[in-house]
Design a protein around this motif. Structure first.
Motif, PDB file in Angstrom:
ATOM      1  N   THR A  67     -27.154  22.895  -8.161  1.00  0.00           N
ATOM      2  CA  THR A  67     -28.214  23.105  -7.177  1.00  0.00           C
ATOM      3  C   THR A  67     -28.416  24.594  -6.958  1.00  0.00           C
ATOM      4  N   ASN A  68     -29.508  24.934  -6.265  1.00  0.00           N
ATOM      5  CA  ASN A  68     -29.796  26.355  -6.080  1.00  0.00           C
ATOM      6  C   ASN A  68     -28.983  26.983  -4.949  1.00  0.00           C
ATOM      7  N   ARG A  69     -27.978  26.284  -4.457  1.00  0.00           N
ATOM      8  CA  ARG A  69     -26.983  26.954  -3.615  1.00  0.00           C
ATOM      9  C   ARG A  69     -26.185  27.973  -4.422  1.00  0.00           C
ATOM     10  N   HIS A  70     -26.159  27.793  -5.740  1.00  0.00           N
ATOM     11  CA  HIS A  70     -25.443  28.707  -6.629  1.00  0.00           C
ATOM     12  C   HIS A  70     -26.372  29.045  -7.789  1.00  0.00           C
TER      13      HIS A  70
ATOM     14  N   SER B  50     -14.671  10.733 -11.590  1.00  0.00           N
ATOM     15  CA  SER B  50     -13.477  11.321 -12.209  1.00  0.00           C
ATOM     16  C   SER B  50     -13.607  12.816 -12.413  1.00  0.00           C
ATOM     17  N   GLU B  51     -14.793  13.380 -12.134  1.00  0.00           N
ATOM     18  CA  GLU B  51     -15.024  14.777 -12.490  1.00  0.00           C
ATOM     19  C   GLU B  51     -14.529  15.749 -11.422  1.00  0.00           C
ATOM     20  N   THR B  52     -14.143  16.931 -11.869  1.00  0.00           N
ATOM     21  CA  THR B  52     -13.878  18.072 -11.004  1.00  0.00           C
ATOM     22  C   THR B  52     -14.641  19.248 -11.605  1.00  0.00           C
ATOM     23  N   VAL B  53     -15.489  19.881 -10.801  1.00  0.00           N
ATOM     24  CA  VAL B  53     -16.370  20.929 -11.304  1.00  0.00           C
ATOM     25  C   VAL B  53     -16.030  22.234 -10.589  1.00  0.00           C
ATOM     26  N   TYR B  54     -15.811  23.291 -11.386  1.00  0.00           N
ATOM     27  CA  TYR B  54     -15.528  24.620 -10.871  1.00  0.00           C
ATOM     28  C   TYR B  54     -16.617  25.577 -11.312  1.00  0.00           C
TER      29      TYR B  54
ATOM     30  N   LEU C  62     -16.756  22.868  -6.705  1.00  0.00           N
ATOM     31  CA  LEU C  62     -18.059  22.480  -6.207  1.00  0.00           C
ATOM     32  C   LEU C  62     -18.018  21.060  -5.639  1.00  0.00           C
ATOM     33  N   MET C  63     -18.930  20.815  -4.697  1.00  0.00           N
ATOM     34  CA  MET C  63     -19.023  19.511  -4.049  1.00  0.00           C
ATOM     35  C   MET C  63     -20.219  18.749  -4.621  1.00  0.00           C
ATOM     36  N   LYS C  64     -19.971  17.475  -4.926  1.00  0.00           N
ATOM     37  CA  LYS C  64     -21.009  16.634  -5.502  1.00  0.00           C
ATOM     38  C   LYS C  64     -22.162  16.469  -4.514  1.00  0.00           C
ATOM     39  N   GLU C  65     -23.385  16.471  -5.040  1.00  0.00           N
ATOM     40  CA  GLU C  65     -24.645  16.288  -4.337  1.00  0.00           C
ATOM     41  C   GLU C  65     -25.002  17.467  -3.447  1.00  0.00           C
ATOM     42  N   ILE C  66     -24.042  18.316  -3.123  1.00  0.00           N
ATOM     43  CA  ILE C  66     -24.333  19.522  -2.362  1.00  0.00           C
ATOM     44  C   ILE C  66     -24.456  20.713  -3.311  1.00  0.00           C
ATOM     45  N   ASP C  67     -23.475  20.850  -4.203  1.00  0.00           N
ATOM     46  CA  ASP C  67     -23.472  21.957  -5.151  1.00  0.00           C
ATOM     47  C   ASP C  67     -23.908  21.543  -6.551  1.00  0.00           C
ATOM     48  N   TYR C  68     -23.745  20.280  -6.883  1.00  0.00           N
ATOM     49  CA  TYR C  68     -24.129  19.830  -8.217  1.00  0.00           C
ATOM     50  C   TYR C  68     -24.477  18.356  -8.178  1.00  0.00           C
ATOM     51  N   ASN C  69     -25.205  17.919  -9.220  1.00  0.00           N
ATOM     52  CA  ASN C  69     -25.495  16.503  -9.440  1.00  0.00           C
ATOM     53  C   ASN C  69     -25.105  16.166 -10.870  1.00  0.00           C
ATOM     54  N   LEU C  70     -24.634  14.941 -11.076  1.00  0.00           N
ATOM     55  CA  LEU C  70     -24.146  14.539 -12.384  1.00  0.00           C
ATOM     56  C   LEU C  70     -24.708  13.180 -12.745  1.00  0.00           C
ATOM     57  N   ASP C  71     -25.376  13.119 -13.895  1.00  0.00           N
ATOM     58  CA  ASP C  71     -25.826  11.857 -14.466  1.00  0.00           C
ATOM     59  C   ASP C  71     -24.673  11.309 -15.290  1.00  0.00           C
ATOM     60  N   TYR C  72     -23.961  10.305 -14.750  1.00  0.00           N
ATOM     61  CA  TYR C  72     -22.756   9.803 -15.406  1.00  0.00           C
ATOM     62  C   TYR C  72     -23.082   9.163 -16.758  1.00  0.00           C
TER      63      TYR C  72
END
Length: 902
Positions: free
Chosen positions: A223-226, A190-194, A205-215
């Motif tokens: 991630t260190n892409r940013h 359900s998340e949207t991350v900016y 941001l794209m999940k698993e590429i730009d960020y990870n979330l422990d639901y």
């Protein structure tokens, strides 16, 4: 390498439904379409051409079922349905494959939905995403139905909501990639991350590429892409899981088009069911207090249950730990923040000690959540896609138990917009007004609103007008003026000659000046911008060169400076089909930090190589472990009073629970994962290496698999090693090493297997256990249809522990086994397996530490398997296991399984 030691404490701005009163329709430099513009739900419409000469329905996926009398029901599913039958378009999904756990209960499957679309109607059931008028997007678990003709629609919806919309804004900390802790458990997907990095426009941001979330824990990691610094802004919009009350949702909406005019209406109700709390029970006194306190009710609930297996007793009006099963209460403690609680966690006794109000970090009390209700409605009009007017209303009850304070439940809002472009001129004018009692189902603000206006004030009144003049094809200028709440003024001017951009943004007494350029010259792409304001200077530069269609080389640099601090980040990216490399360094004042990712993929003439190397930086939270007493046989740990340790054992009396402590530490993490091999017609070689190195934790895993296949003989060799050094716990660091060698030759019907294993576990240099095992088995398969396979084996084990330094313990285990397999019907198979394991030790009195899972004597195991197959599908598989250990503590288990491929 120095780790960044200077960082700025983050500020977290939490926006709840009852405090949202924001709206802005502008990104920083570019006007965007209004969030309140008239929209017709896109799910209503279908492609009429799809109905011409095409009648088919595609179903694909797989379903796994499992029922274990010990572990309960389990399942995994990935099913998709798409196509058309008799003019009705069908689309469905049933999947839990992206959940953090392998499988979950059927009622919590992430995506279950079925949608039907036909000429003039739409129907959907399950987990649906509704795109509604006035910028609303609801994720519901329920039903949706609508009828439409041309662009005229009428729709209905009903649901039991899984969560409520929440938005949280984090100001980045220098060098902190994680953790950023959300307010609660997140509905998966359900998340949207900016992310907005300084002067850059917000990006999604794209999940698993730009960020990870422990639901489950509500923890987000970038991630260190940013690379995060103090000028970054992280915005997370998500559905917070309902943990207080069940929630009911229903709506009706419609759309009417008449020439250039479009009218829309929406009525939406979202309310908590006050009589069905989910995680607590209301006492009569608490209900009476809720009814008499109105919207300002602040009632604390103590989460403690009386139990004969409790660990705490009440003494002087507070809980005191008295040991396992010696107390009267089972108590849940919540982390309340530093010096906000009454208790502190003691890692020595692994329990909570009372210190006094304001002296601890944990509390058994939390504010009793109030059941809420929000009614939202609106009427909107649009003319010729240029003029928009919306009249909105809400009725928000903060406490449905009480009618006190209900006089301020109702509020209204007005939104108007004019957007029109002529040959050389354009206008974009907006007006927003919300009275103080208006509430919206979503955050009305633009995701960068606070940066735009340099304030955290919510919007009550906003007027903004921007004019555009474009006398030449490659020259334009724009100027804007706006007022927020009558207190803040914003003036903007932007000039775009050729490939450049120059501008000024004046917000009250803050002046921002910026310049930028963007161009493409053949294979070269160049983008840069610079901004100066009263407190900061920021600059970004990106240069990319396209070597080919698949090979790109880029250099990215950024500079930031504020009061007394200087930061400079530079990175290089090389992206190609076999190899992708990203390396960079961040300098901040007198510290530096290197980050990078390298991934490669290679295939040629039977040789393969895949890998990833990464260095990143994050924070980790110190933790400890608790063992909680449960009903006998319902846990997976047992307590050994001699050694004072908990031993993992199925059917035990304790469960293990992690306790997070209020201590954080910045760490640099290095990860390496490489897999390579060679394959030919008779030979296959595969090797894997994984390495993790960070403060207080190191892990090394290596594996080598070699197989040779000849006409009459197959040989497999498996060599592996795993080393972990984990010092992240408060009480004791744990060091483990596991090494194994397996050699398995197969000659026609003869099956041999040899094993050598070595395991060492230490706690703070104290050798808890050292075990070495050697052994093997020999089996022979008789028959092809009806199969009989006898097996004989022998294993030799030595043990050592500093708990018992004077004991030299040896265990020997001969084994016998017989498997009989019989086919039945066409695709069925029945197996019965009998195992005899006889353990004997070299001493008579063996500590329970060793025998908890491996008692001395003869152990008899009978296993019965029945399976019925159809093609690649396992229609039904049953497994019954009867375990008769020498201590006569008979255990049995029954399991049902099925797998169906669609």
């Amino acid at each position: 390498m120095a780790i960044l030691s200077v960082f700025i404490i983050s500020q977290i701005i939490e926006i709840e439904i009852d405090s949202v009163a924001l709206d802005s329709v502008y990104y920083r430099y570019e006007p965007i379409e209004s969030v309140f513009a008239i929209t017709v739900p896109s799910e209503f419409y279908i492609n009429e051409e799809a109905y011409i000469d095409r009648e088919e329905l595609d179903i694909n996926g797989s379903k796994n079922f499992s029922f274990d009398i010990n572990d309960g029901f389990d399942q995994g599913l990935d099913l998709k349905v798409a196509g058309k039958i008799e003019g009705i378009e069908i689309e469905g999904n049933l999947s839990d494959q992206s959940m953090p756990e392998n499988t979950i209960a059927l009622s919590e499957v992430e995506k279950i939905n079925l949608q039907l679309k036909g000429p003039g109607f739409y129907a959907g059931v399950g987990d649906l995403t509704l795109h509604l008028p006035f910028g609303l997007q609801d994720n519901i678990t329920g039903v949706r139905a609508a009828t439409f003709k041309d662009r005229n629609t009428i729709g209905l919806g009903y649901a039991v909501n899984r969560g409520a919309y929440t938005q949280e804004i984090f100001l980045g900390e220098e060098g902190k990639q994680s953790p950023y802790i959300l307010n609660g458990r997140v509905i998966p997907g359900s998340e949207t991350v900016y992310l907005s990095k300084g002067i850059s426009l917000p990006i999604r941001l794209m999940k698993e590429i730009d960020y990870n979330l422990d639901y489950e824990q509500g923890v987000i990691s970038i991630t260190n892409r940013h690379i995060i610094n103090a000028l970054c802004r992280i915005i997370v919009e998500y559905q917070q899981a309902n943990e207080n009350y069940a929630n009911t949702y229903y709506l009706t909406d419609g759309n009417l088009c008449n020439g250039p005019f479009t009218w829309t209406a929406l009525y939406r109700v979202d309310q908590d069911n006050r009589d069905t709390p989910l995680a607590f029970s209301l006492t009569p006194d608490e209900i009476q207090n809720l009814e008499s306190s109105g919207d300002s009710a602040r009632i604390y609930h103590t989460y403690a249950d009386s139990s004969a297996q409790g660990n705490y007793r009440i003494q002087d009006s507070h809980f005191v730990y008295v040991g396992e099963n010696n107390g009267d209460f089972l108590v849940n403690f919540f982390y309340a923040g530093d010096n906000n609680g009454e208790y502190i966690y003691d890692p020595v006794i692994k329990a909570f000690n009372y210190l006094g109000p304001g002296l601890g970090n944990y509390s058994p009390k939390q504010l009793l959540p109030l059941p809420k209700s929000l009614i939202f409605y609106g009427i909107g009009g649009e003319y010729d896609q240029a003029v928009y007017v919306d009249i909105l209303g809400s009725e928000y009850d903060h406490n449905t138990f009480s009618r006190i304070d209900d006089r301020d439940n109702r509020g209204f809002g007005t939104l108007m917009k004019i957007k029109k472009t002529w040959a050389r001129f354009g206008i974009n004018a907006n007006y927003v007004y919300y009275d103080p009692d208006y509430r919206s189902p979503v955050a009305e603000s633009d995701i960068d609103h606070q940066y735009q206006w340099n304030t955290v004030d919510p919007i009550q009144y906003l007027a903004y007008t921007e004019l555009m003049f474009k006398p030449l094809e490659r020259f334009s200028c724009e100027a804007g003026y706006g007022v927020l709440n009558g207190d803040h003024q914003r003036r903007t001017i932007r000039i775009r000659p050729l490939i450049f951009e120059l501008g000024m943004d004046i917000i009250d007494t803050l002046n921002r000046y910026y310049a930028g350029l963007e161009t493409n010259i053949r294979r070269l792409s160049l983008t840069g911008n610079y901004q100066h304001s009263q407190h900061t200077d920021q600059a970004n530069l990106k240069v990319y060169y396209n070597l080919s269609d698949h090979d790109h080389l880029g250099i990215i640099t950024s500079y930031d400076a504020d009061d007394g601090n200087r930061g400079f980040t530079t990175s290089m990216e090389w992206i190609s089909r076999p190899l992708s490399v990203r390396l960079g360094q961040r300098w901040y004042n007198d510290t530096s930090y290197i980050f990078g990712n390298t991934s490669f993929r290679f295939y040629r003439n039977g040789w393969t190589a895949n890998g990833n190397v990464e260095q990143s930086q994050r924070y980790w939270q110190k933790k400890d472990e608790q063992y909680i007493k449960v009903q006998s046989g319902q846990g997976n740990y047992v307590y050994d009073p001699v050694t004072g340790t908990y031993l993992e054992k199925p059917g035990g009396d304790y469960i293990r629970k992690l306790v997070f402590l209020p201590e954080y530490e910045k760490i640099t993490a290095r990860n390496l994962a490489i897999e390579g091999g060679y394959s030919s017609s008779i030979f296959e070689l595969l090797t894997r290496v994984r390495y993790i190195d960070e403060i207080n934790f190191k892990s090394i895993n290596t594996q080598l698999i070699n197989s040779i296949a000849l006409d009459d003989i197959d040989i497999e060799i498996d060599i592996s090693q795993e080393i972990n050094d984990d010092r992240r716990y408060a009480l004791a660091g744990i060091w483990t090493q596991y090494r194994s060698l397996a050699f398995a030759p197969y000659f026609q019907r003869l099956i041999l297997h040899f094993d050598a294993n070595d395991k060492i576990e230490k706690q703070n240099e104290f050798t808890k256990e050292k075990r070495t095992e050697f052994g093997g088995s020999i089996a022979y398969r008789i028959g092809d249809i009806i199969t009989c396979q006898p097996l004989a084996g022998y294993y030799y084990n030595t043990f050592y522990s500093e708990f018992f330094p004077d004991l030299n313990i040896i265990m020997q285990k001969p084994v016998l086994s017989l498997l009989i397999a019989v086919p039945f019907i066409k695709k069925g198979r029945a197996e019965i397996i009998g195992d005899l394991n006889y353990r004997f030790f070299n001493i008579d009195s063996v500590p329970y530490f060793y025998t908890a899972n491996e008692p001395s004597g003869l152990e008899k195991i009978i296993t019965v398997n029945l399976s019925l197959n159809a093609g690649s599908n396992t229609l039904l598989s049953t497994n019954y296991r009867l375990d008769m250990p020498p201590d006569n503590n008979i255990r049995h288990n029954f399991k049902l399984q099925a797998r169906i491929d669609f």
